[in-house]
Design a protein around this motif. Structure first.
Motif, PDB file in Angstrom:
ATOM      1  N   SER A   1      24.973  33.740  59.872  1.00 25.43           N
ATOM      2  CA  SER A   1      25.632  33.430  58.606  1.00 25.43           C
ATOM      3  C   SER A   1      24.829  34.047  57.466  1.00 25.43           C
ATOM      4  N   ARG A   2      25.426  34.053  56.293  1.00 26.17           N
ATOM      5  CA  ARG A   2      24.748  34.651  55.149  1.00 26.17           C
ATOM      6  C   ARG A   2      25.032  33.837  53.890  1.00 26.17           C
ATOM      7  N   ASP A   3      24.067  33.863  52.993  1.00 27.18           N
ATOM      8  CA  ASP A   3      24.212  33.232  51.688  1.00 27.18           C
ATOM      9  C   ASP A   3      23.915  34.316  50.665  1.00 27.18           C
ATOM     10  N   ASN A   4      24.942  34.898  50.113  1.00 26.72           N
ATOM     11  CA  ASN A   4      24.749  36.019  49.198  1.00 26.72           C
ATOM     12  C   ASN A   4      24.033  35.598  47.920  1.00 26.72           C
ATOM     13  N   ALA A   5      24.247  34.378  47.494  1.00 27.68           N
ATOM     14  CA  ALA A   5      23.581  33.892  46.278  1.00 27.68           C
ATOM     15  C   ALA A   5      22.075  33.820  46.464  1.00 27.68           C
ATOM     16  N   LYS A   6      21.650  33.594  47.696  1.00 29.84           N
ATOM     17  CA  LYS A   6      20.217  33.495  47.991  1.00 29.84           C
ATOM     18  C   LYS A   6      19.688  34.774  48.642  1.00 29.84           C
ATOM     19  N   ASN A   7      20.546  35.774  48.791  1.00 33.03           N
ATOM     20  CA  ASN A   7      20.142  37.035  49.446  1.00 33.03           C
ATOM     21  C   ASN A   7      19.492  36.765  50.795  1.00 33.03           C
ATOM     22  N   THR A   8      20.126  35.923  51.575  1.00 35.00           N
ATOM     23  CA  THR A   8      19.527  35.469  52.827  1.00 35.00           C
ATOM     24  C   THR A   8      20.552  35.524  53.954  1.00 35.00           C
ATOM     25  N   VAL A   9      20.052  35.913  55.126  1.00 32.88           N
ATOM     26  CA  VAL A   9      20.859  35.854  56.340  1.00 32.88           C
ATOM     27  C   VAL A   9      20.156  34.917  57.320  1.00 32.88           C
ATOM     28  N   TYR A  10      20.955  34.170  58.066  1.00 30.12           N
ATOM     29  CA  TYR A  10      20.428  33.162  58.982  1.00 30.12           C
ATOM     30  C   TYR A  10      20.887  33.453  60.403  1.00 30.12           C
ATOM     31  N   LEU A  11      20.098  32.947  61.352  1.00 32.34           N
ATOM     32  CA  LEU A  11      20.531  32.953  62.744  1.00 32.34           C
ATOM     33  C   LEU A  11      20.217  31.576  63.316  1.00 32.34           C
ATOM     34  N   GLN A  12      21.259  30.801  63.549  1.00 30.95           N
ATOM     35  CA  GLN A  12      21.118  29.508  64.197  1.00 30.95           C
ATOM     36  C   GLN A  12      21.188  29.730  65.699  1.00 30.95           C
ATOM     37  N   MET A  13      20.139  29.338  66.385  1.00 28.93           N
ATOM     38  CA  MET A  13      20.067  29.556  67.828  1.00 28.93           C
ATOM     39  C   MET A  13      20.024  28.206  68.529  1.00 28.93           C
TER      40      MET A  13
ATOM     41  N   ALA B   1      13.167  24.961  76.400  1.00 31.45           N
ATOM     42  CA  ALA B   1      14.507  25.381  76.794  1.00 31.45           C
ATOM     43  C   ALA B   1      15.515  24.283  76.462  1.00 31.45           C
ATOM     44  N   GLY B   2      16.645  24.702  75.924  1.00 32.27           N
ATOM     45  CA  GLY B   2      17.664  23.759  75.495  1.00 32.27           C
ATOM     46  C   GLY B   2      17.563  23.381  74.031  1.00 32.27           C
ATOM     47  N   GLY B   3      16.455  23.751  73.410  1.00 34.69           N
ATOM     48  CA  GLY B   3      16.248  23.427  72.011  1.00 34.69           C
ATOM     49  C   GLY B   3      16.901  24.418  71.067  1.00 34.69           C
ATOM     50  N   SER B   4      16.639  24.218  69.775  1.00 30.93           N
ATOM     51  CA  SER B   4      17.255  25.048  68.738  1.00 30.93           C
ATOM     52  C   SER B   4      16.207  25.542  67.748  1.00 30.93           C
ATOM     53  N   LEU B   5      16.513  26.660  67.157  1.00 31.64           N
ATOM     54  CA  LEU B   5      15.724  27.209  66.061  1.00 31.64           C
ATOM     55  C   LEU B   5      16.672  27.863  65.070  1.00 31.64           C
ATOM     56  N   ARG B   6      16.255  27.899  63.811  1.00 29.01           N
ATOM     57  CA  ARG B   6      17.032  28.595  62.794  1.00 29.01           C
ATOM     58  C   ARG B   6      16.145  29.619  62.123  1.00 29.01           C
ATOM     59  N   LEU B   7      16.518  30.868  62.252  1.00 31.23           N
ATOM     60  CA  LEU B   7      15.776  31.954  61.619  1.00 31.23           C
ATOM     61  C   LEU B   7      16.390  32.266  60.266  1.00 31.23           C
ATOM     62  N   SER B   8      15.531  32.640  59.331  1.00 33.91           N
ATOM     63  CA  SER B   8      15.982  33.051  58.005  1.00 33.91           C
ATOM     64  C   SER B   8      15.380  34.402  57.673  1.00 33.91           C
ATOM     65  N   CYS B   9      16.119  35.169  56.913  1.00 32.78           N
ATOM     66  CA  CYS B   9      15.633  36.471  56.443  1.00 32.78           C
ATOM     67  C   CYS B   9      16.061  36.600  54.981  1.00 32.78           C
ATOM     68  N   ALA B  10      15.080  36.568  54.101  1.00 30.28           N
ATOM     69  CA  ALA B  10      15.369  36.599  52.670  1.00 30.28           C
ATOM     70  C   ALA B  10      14.949  37.933  52.064  1.00 30.28           C
ATOM     71  N   ALA B  11      15.816  38.486  51.260  1.00 24.13           N
ATOM     72  CA  ALA B  11      15.520  39.752  50.579  1.00 24.13           C
ATOM     73  C   ALA B  11      15.054  39.470  49.162  1.00 24.13           C
ATOM     74  N   SER B  12      14.040  40.179  48.746  1.00 21.64           N
ATOM     75  CA  SER B  12      13.538  40.032  47.381  1.00 21.64           C
ATOM     76  C   SER B  12      13.334  41.405  46.763  1.00 21.64           C
TER      77      SER B  12
END
Length: 119
Positions: A70-82, A14-25
């Motif tokens: 956030s999203r990076d269209n060049a990488k076809n990726t969406v992120y969730l910084q938690m 608890a109190g920590g952070s994680l960053r999720l990524s979702c990449a489309a191919s």
């Protein structure tokens, strides 16, 4: 067929952070609106955060001020910084992306990634 691959889940205190990524191919597609959902045991899947093709965002009340999509269209990726994670954030997190091909537009889901927050 466009595939969505998620990564970044895990166990955090608890109190920590994680960053999720979702990449489309795949081939010959573009991405429109994107979102992150979560489903805790015994509960319905709920929207956590969403981002439009133009970059507008919206968040569930539980995520406001702590999560950033956030999203990076060049990488076809969406992120969730938690950030400032809480035990009640424990759930399987899924990305959902509206995919646009030459023939159709449709939504696709990622396979899910487990996030566990220990108190």
């Amino acid at each position: 067929q466009v595939q969505l691959v998620e990564s970044g889940g895990g166990l955090v205190q608890a109190g920590g952070s994680l960053r999720l990524s979702c990449a489309a191919s795949g081939s010959r597609f573009s991405m429109s609106d994107m979102g992150w959902y979560r489903q805790a045991p015994g509960k319905q899947r709920e929207l956590v955060a969403a981002i439009t093709s133009g970059g507008s965002t919206n968040y569930a009340d539980s995520a406001k001020g702590r999560f950033i999509i956030s999203r990076d269209n060049a990488k076809n990726t969406v992120y969730l910084q938690m950030n400032s994670l809480k035990a009640e954030d424990t759930a399987v997190y899924y990305c959902n992306v509206e995919l646009i091909t030459a023939s159709r537009a449709y939504h696709n889901w990622g396979q899910g990634t487990q996030v566990t927050v220990s108190s």
